[in-house]
Structures are given as C-alpha cells and as structure tokens.
Design a protein around this motif. Sequence first.
Motif, PDB file in Angstrom:
ATOM      1  N   HIS A 103      18.712 -13.836 -16.573  1.00 35.51           N
ATOM      2  CA  HIS A 103      17.955 -14.165 -15.365  1.00 35.51           C
ATOM      3  C   HIS A 103      16.545 -13.579 -15.356  1.00 35.51           C
ATOM      4  N   VAL A 104      16.225 -12.680 -16.265  1.00 35.57           N
ATOM      5  CA  VAL A 104      14.951 -11.959 -16.191  1.00 35.57           C
ATOM      6  C   VAL A 104      14.034 -12.341 -17.348  1.00 35.57           C
ATOM      7  N   ASP A 105      12.736 -12.218 -17.122  1.00 36.93           N
ATOM      8  CA  ASP A 105      11.768 -12.528 -18.176  1.00 36.93           C
ATOM      9  C   ASP A 105      11.814 -11.488 -19.292  1.00 36.93           C
ATOM     10  N   ASP A 106      11.874 -10.215 -18.916  1.00 33.96           N
ATOM     11  CA  ASP A 106      11.834  -9.120 -19.893  1.00 33.96           C
ATOM     12  C   ASP A 106      13.221  -8.489 -20.008  1.00 33.96           C
ATOM     13  N   ASP A 107      14.075  -9.088 -20.835  1.00 31.79           N
ATOM     14  CA  ASP A 107      15.433  -8.566 -20.965  1.00 31.79           C
ATOM     15  C   ASP A 107      15.455  -7.186 -21.611  1.00 31.79           C
ATOM     16  N   ARG A 108      14.644  -6.970 -22.633  1.00 31.20           N
ATOM     17  CA  ARG A 108      14.603  -5.658 -23.273  1.00 31.20           C
ATOM     18  C   ARG A 108      14.118  -4.590 -22.300  1.00 31.20           C
ATOM     19  N   GLY A 109      13.097  -4.937 -21.530  1.00 32.21           N
ATOM     20  CA  GLY A 109      12.557  -3.979 -20.569  1.00 32.21           C
ATOM     21  C   GLY A 109      13.576  -3.574 -19.519  1.00 32.21           C
ATOM     22  N   LEU A 110      14.394  -4.525 -19.063  1.00 32.93           N
ATOM     23  CA  LEU A 110      15.399  -4.199 -18.058  1.00 32.93           C
ATOM     24  C   LEU A 110      16.453  -3.267 -18.627  1.00 32.93           C
ATOM     25  N   VAL A 111      16.905  -3.523 -19.847  1.00 33.09           N
ATOM     26  CA  VAL A 111      17.891  -2.639 -20.471  1.00 33.09           C
ATOM     27  C   VAL A 111      17.295  -1.248 -20.656  1.00 33.09           C
ATOM     28  N   ARG A 112      16.069  -1.183 -21.137  1.00 29.07           N
ATOM     29  CA  ARG A 112      15.422   0.110 -21.359  1.00 29.07           C
ATOM     30  C   ARG A 112      15.250   0.868 -20.040  1.00 29.07           C
ATOM     31  N   HIS A 113      14.933   0.147 -18.975  1.00 31.81           N
ATOM     32  CA  HIS A 113      14.762   0.759 -17.654  1.00 31.81           C
ATOM     33  C   HIS A 113      16.012   1.534 -17.255  1.00 31.81           C
ATOM     34  N   TYR A 114      17.181   0.916 -17.428  1.00 28.99           N
ATOM     35  CA  TYR A 114      18.417   1.591 -17.036  1.00 28.99           C
ATOM     36  C   TYR A 114      18.893   2.581 -18.091  1.00 28.99           C
ATOM     37  N   LEU A 150      25.122 -14.335 -30.423  1.00 27.65           N
ATOM     38  CA  LEU A 150      25.575 -12.947 -30.423  1.00 27.65           C
ATOM     39  C   LEU A 150      24.563 -12.031 -31.092  1.00 27.65           C
ATOM     40  N   GLY A 151      24.026 -12.455 -32.232  1.00 30.40           N
ATOM     41  CA  GLY A 151      23.049 -11.629 -32.929  1.00 30.40           C
ATOM     42  C   GLY A 151      21.783 -11.415 -32.122  1.00 30.40           C
ATOM     43  N   GLU A 152      21.421 -12.400 -31.294  1.00 26.86           N
ATOM     44  CA  GLU A 152      20.206 -12.291 -30.492  1.00 26.86           C
ATOM     45  C   GLU A 152      20.355 -11.252 -29.383  1.00 26.86           C
ATOM     46  N   ILE A 153      21.488 -11.242 -28.694  1.00 30.36           N
ATOM     47  CA  ILE A 153      21.649 -10.254 -27.631  1.00 30.36           C
ATOM     48  C   ILE A 153      21.836  -8.861 -28.229  1.00 30.36           C
ATOM     49  N   GLU A 154      22.472  -8.763 -29.391  1.00 28.56           N
ATOM     50  CA  GLU A 154      22.568  -7.464 -30.051  1.00 28.56           C
ATOM     51  C   GLU A 154      21.186  -6.947 -30.424  1.00 28.56           C
ATOM     52  N   ALA A 155      20.299  -7.839 -30.854  1.00 26.45           N
ATOM     53  CA  ALA A 155      18.935  -7.435 -31.200  1.00 26.45           C
ATOM     54  C   ALA A 155      18.179  -6.945 -29.972  1.00 26.45           C
ATOM     55  N   VAL A 156      18.403  -7.583 -28.827  1.00 21.46           N
ATOM     56  CA  VAL A 156      17.769  -7.140 -27.579  1.00 21.46           C
ATOM     57  C   VAL A 156      18.186  -5.711 -27.248  1.00 21.46           C
ATOM     58  N   LEU A 157      19.467  -5.421 -27.370  1.00 22.14           N
ATOM     59  CA  LEU A 157      19.966  -4.084 -27.019  1.00 22.14           C
ATOM     60  C   LEU A 157      19.456  -3.037 -28.010  1.00 22.14           C
ATOM     61  N   ARG A 158      19.397  -3.398 -29.282  1.00 20.48           N
ATOM     62  CA  ARG A 158      18.835  -2.457 -30.270  1.00 20.48           C
ATOM     63  C   ARG A 158      17.377  -2.165 -29.960  1.00 20.48           C
ATOM     64  N   ALA A 159      16.618  -3.201 -29.623  1.00 17.55           N
ATOM     65  CA  ALA A 159      15.194  -3.026 -29.326  1.00 17.55           C
ATOM     66  C   ALA A 159      14.984  -2.165 -28.093  1.00 17.55           C
ATOM     67  N   ALA A 160      15.992  -2.132 -27.215  1.00 13.63           N
ATOM     68  CA  ALA A 160      15.909  -1.297 -26.008  1.00 13.63           C
ATOM     69  C   ALA A 160      16.373   0.133 -26.277  1.00 13.63           C
ATOM     70  N   GLY A 161      16.740   0.439 -27.533  1.00 15.51           N
ATOM     71  CA  GLY A 161      17.103   1.799 -27.902  1.00 15.51           C
ATOM     72  C   GLY A 161      18.579   2.103 -27.934  1.00 15.51           C
ATOM     73  N   LEU A 162      19.431   1.080 -27.834  1.00 11.07           N
ATOM     74  CA  LEU A 162      20.871   1.302 -27.847  1.00 11.07           C
ATOM     75  C   LEU A 162      21.453   1.063 -29.238  1.00 11.07           C
ATOM     76  N   GLU A 163      22.611   1.666 -29.482  1.00 11.10           N
ATOM     77  CA  GLU A 163      23.355   1.439 -30.713  1.00 11.10           C
ATOM     78  C   GLU A 163      24.489   0.470 -30.434  1.00 11.10           C
ATOM     79  N   ILE A 164      24.646  -0.536 -31.284  1.00 17.80           N
ATOM     80  CA  ILE A 164      25.712  -1.514 -31.085  1.00 17.80           C
ATOM     81  C   ILE A 164      27.039  -0.929 -31.555  1.00 17.80           C
ATOM     82  N   VAL A 165      28.035  -0.995 -30.687  1.00 12.62           N
ATOM     83  CA  VAL A 165      29.393  -0.571 -31.042  1.00 12.62           C
ATOM     84  C   VAL A 165      30.179  -1.765 -31.573  1.00 12.62           C
ATOM     85  N   CYS A 166      30.166  -2.862 -30.829  1.00 17.15           N
ATOM     86  CA  CYS A 166      30.846  -4.083 -31.271  1.00 17.15           C
ATOM     87  C   CYS A 166      30.368  -5.247 -30.412  1.00 17.15           C
TER      88      CYS A 166
END
Length: 234
Positions: A103-114, A150-166
């Motif tokens: 729903h948001v323009d900046d998905d990486r930014g929102l994840v990083r914010h939280y 799936l690979g795209e959303i995992e890339a978003v979370l990595r770019a926001a500084g998170l480690e992918i578990v699964c």
Amino acid sequence: MDLKEEDILGADICRHWYYRAKAAALSRAVASLEPRHILDVGAGSGFFSRHLLEKTDAQAALCVDTGYAADRDDSSNGKPVRFRRTIGHVDCDLVLMMDVLEHVDDDRGLVRHYADRVPPSAHFLVTVPAFSFLWSGHDVFLEHKRRYRLGEIEAVLRAAGLEIVCGSYYFGFVFPLAVVVRLASRNASDPRTSLKRHGALTNGLLCAACAAELPVFPINRLAGLSAFVLARKP
C-alpha cells in the motif's frame, strides 16, 4: 491488513476461508518463536494479533494504524490490546506487517522506520500479495501499489537492514482457480475486490484446501497468492 475487506466481511471475517487460512499460516510461521509482545503495523481491527493472543502464549499486542480516529485500549482473551496512531520505541519480540507494504510508495523506508523502533533480535513476519501478472481490479480496489515475487519482498527486507530467516508462498492449492478469476476480471470496467462472502459449502471446501496445504507451506517457494517472509533484526 486491508480495511476495505474488513468492512465488506464485517463480523464474518473470523469465519471467512481466506482469513481463517491466513491466520493458521501465521500461527505456523511464528510457532517456534513463542512471541510474547506483538507490534502489529497497519493492524486495522487487530485481527491477526488478536488471533495470536487467543491461540498462543503471547501476552500483549500494540496495534498501529494511521487510520484510527483516536488512541484506545482494549483486551483479547484477557490480554491487553492497545490501538495507537503513532508510536515511539517499542519493547516487542514480533512485528507483524500483514498485507501492508503493497500500500505504500516507500516499502523499504516503512520497514526501516519500524526496525529502528524495536530491539535487536525482534522478528518481523511480513505478508504481501504475490505475482505482478495477477494484477487486476482487485488490486485497484484495494489501492495496492504493487505485487511481489518472493525474492522481491525478501530483497526489500534485506535492504531495510533485516536478515531473512525463511520465506514461502501460501494459498498455492487455490492458486490455479485464483489465476482464472483474476485474469478474467482484469479488464472489468469497475475495480472490485474478489473477496466476498460464500455459502457454507464453498467456504468449507476452500478452508479444507488451505488446511491441507499447511504441511507443505513452509517449503513452497513455487507459487501462491501470498508471500510470507520471516525476518530478524540483527
């Protein structure tokens, strides 16, 4: 969580096959974590965090949504549920983002914010709608910006500084039917959701199909209507 769908389903949301199945998949995805304190981002009514409070040993939930008219406190299964429009730093061990990032323009930014507001080792459980080729009036109606592989959303979370578990897809058993329905409605003159109330038989059959999929859900990286990713703040 899509508030428009909550409005359509109303009190039936707890019985609807899609939300029952997604709640079951959520429970399975976080079972090994044994979460205690939940931060539910874009929570709407708090359906998913309430589910965890009722079905697990989780002790409290903080629901955040800019759409709330005012802050308020509630409870579920005797456990506190707080609803807030904004938050500061939060002591939690599980962050839910259930159908929020599309729903948001900046998905990486929102994840990083939280991610900046929760402790190290906190886990994030993120779901998003899958596959751009399924884009239809359903997405326009719900004001989505995009769908993800799936690979795209995992890339978003990595770019926001998170480690992918699964990560995995869900709703794979109903995927072929959904493809037909979504593609058929792609050129509809008016945007509309494909989620609706069903009769008891149809709802029961769809619930059974999704329940049968649960054993293979953790290893399904092939196809489904939703992508689920569990990640961790280092």
